[in-house]
Design a protein around this motif. Sequence first.
Motif, PDB file in Angstrom:
ATOM      1  N   ASP A   1      52.186  46.065  58.934  1.00 33.61           N
ATOM      2  CA  ASP A   1      52.350  47.349  58.611  1.00 33.61           C
ATOM      3  C   ASP A   1      51.669  48.238  59.435  1.00 33.61           C
ATOM      4  O   ASP A   1      52.169  49.084  60.375  1.00 33.61           O
ATOM      5  CB  ASP A   1      51.766  47.680  57.021  1.00 33.61           C
TER       6      ASP A   1
ATOM      7  N   THR B   1      55.895  53.027  57.954  1.00 35.25           N
ATOM      8  CA  THR B   1      56.355  51.842  56.878  1.00 35.25           C
ATOM      9  C   THR B   1      56.845  52.548  55.505  1.00 35.25           C
ATOM     10  O   THR B   1      57.877  51.934  55.130  1.00 35.25           O
ATOM     11  CB  THR B   1      55.222  51.009  56.768  1.00 35.25           C
TER      12      THR B   1
ATOM     13  N   THR C   1      58.189  43.338  58.008  1.00 39.89           N
ATOM     14  CA  THR C   1      57.281  44.096  57.510  1.00 39.89           C
ATOM     15  C   THR C   1      57.665  44.346  55.978  1.00 39.89           C
ATOM     16  O   THR C   1      57.017  44.463  54.858  1.00 39.89           O
ATOM     17  CB  THR C   1      57.487  45.627  58.046  1.00 39.89           C
TER      18      THR C   1
END
Lengths: 174, 485
Positions: free
Chosen positions: A136, B22, B187
Amino acid sequence: MTKRFALGIFDDEDVLMHAIENVRAAGVKIYEVFTPFPIHGIDDALGIERSRLPIAAFFYGCCGLAFALWMQIYMLGFDWPMIIGGKPHIALPAFIPVSFELTVFFTCHGMVITFYTISKLYPRWRTPVLDVRSTDDKFVMAIEINESTDLNNLSKLLRENGASEVNEKEMTKN
Amino acid sequence: MQHVSPVREPLVTGGKSYHDVTQDVCRQVEAAPNVRWMAALSVALFFLGVFLYSVYRTLWYGIGEWGLNKTVGWAWDITNFVWWVGIGHAGTLISAVLLLFRQKWRSSINRAAEAMTIFAVICAAMFPVLHMGRPWLAYWVFPLQNTFGSLWVNFNSPLLWDVFAISTYFTVSLVFWYTGLVPDFATIRDRAKGPIAKVAYSLLSMGWTGSAKHWSRYETVSLILAGVSTPLVLSVHTIVSMDFATSVVPGWHTTIFPPYFVAGAIFSGFAMVLTLMLITRVVFKLEDYITMEHIALMNKIMMITGSIVGVAYITEFFIAWYSQVEFEQYAFINRATGPYWWAYWSMMTCNVITPQLVWIRKVRYSIPLTFVLSIIVNIGMWFERFVIIVTSLHRDYLPSSWVMFSPTIIDIGIYVGTLGLFFTLFLLFAKFFPVVNMAEVKTVLKYTVDNGPTYTGHDPHHDLIHKPTTHGVPATAPVNYNKHD
């Protein structure tokens, strides 16, 4: 086999880059660095050898070209010779497009298959990760520890070089 | 460290941090499907149904269901094939050519553009396969040993070159796209809550952990894939154009076809990328990633390639006159003034005149105008292929076989149906896959973002970096890019 790691968590890639240099200079072996994106120059800092994938790709390309030329010359020149459009049996200029395409085909697929194989990437049910934030926004430096490691010193070294956290984690490698 | 001139527009706006990227990209993937997405998918599925029905009719009753006739042996099928293949090209262009040219702005749009490429090529491939009439024998186009003796495919034929070009192009694009997706799947996997998502994205991400060694290889692989995809993408449309150019049909037998088709492909491809991106950025709230600057840059590429296409139209006309070949001259005069004049002038208006509006800054930076323009270009490029194919075939050397072509409902159904197929695939992609390449956007974030994750004076780590505690490490290396210096 279970291994224990000290994880230095960094918030910024520039801090990480300097930390890598300093940690290595202090004589500590870095097991692996996990980052959410590629960082330029990290291979030099970590001493990762330059990948030989381009050489492999060139080799695959040569194979593709040789295969394509052999296939066309054998099929149309020897196995079933036909005169098409007044061209000779082995009409090399007409063979260029297919030869080019197969060169590219072999280069790409050969290289990509090699990449996945040497990196041991294949579909799996679950993927153990040392720190999930490393995909992340965190940059994770993993250092393998054993009984003789002085954890306090290691933790101090990482923190002095900008790590925002230092964690310990066990991981079973299969 | 890279220094970016303050004159440059930031590639990502809104002061995003890595975590924001993200969050913004994963939001769509993790949320439950919303009503608008479901509605759009239902419409797309309806058209997919139309496609399946038309294909069933074609296969059950034969290609007599199409409006083909004695001279117009190729019509809508090949028009649609060339149109779809052309649309596909922009994705590879963005991901490969712009990567080689170090155009960082490609990062936010390359993922969706590559997906568009793959789906467009799937749609394109439907047409040559269906027009065989017996698609279950489609494997005959490959050089396979057969049971009738050693009869091989004809390597002198551009139609066979197409088989190799399209299949190479499709598989290479697929691999390029998927390899780029792997880190982003990781991710999503690491954020996933539900057990199904965990397993699914774990399978998709192939155990990616983001280790420095993998990233190093990954970058090497991307660069080489870009290096070989660049000539590949040019070769594909060159070969498609050779299907025509190596024939003796007036209006087709032209040496300008390869560069002209490639320019046309980029032109229509960028138009389609614009159409999709303008919708995607609004629906997924990605305005900070697909900025006005991106739209303006894509508009400029569209305008330039549109101008190249315009030059090609005029060159064809000039060469027809200059060659003194009566049939060639007739073919072109017939295109402009014959029974299909409306198709020709639609093409001219849509492809040559309207893109010139992009010279005006206000048009370039206007979302509604860009959207309309991109649709117009898509229509224009469809007409271009129609004009080339049908107007050349409907009047050939023998006036006794002159006929008009009119599509049947099945022709229209298959074409509209492939749009349904395309949008079904694109909607599924947009829901379950990350639409923006998170890893790549994160790499451009630091030095192109307003108030992004750069280190400022009050940061606690700041002093440590300038005064390294270990000897032997130079303290002179600049730490971060400061946009004000």
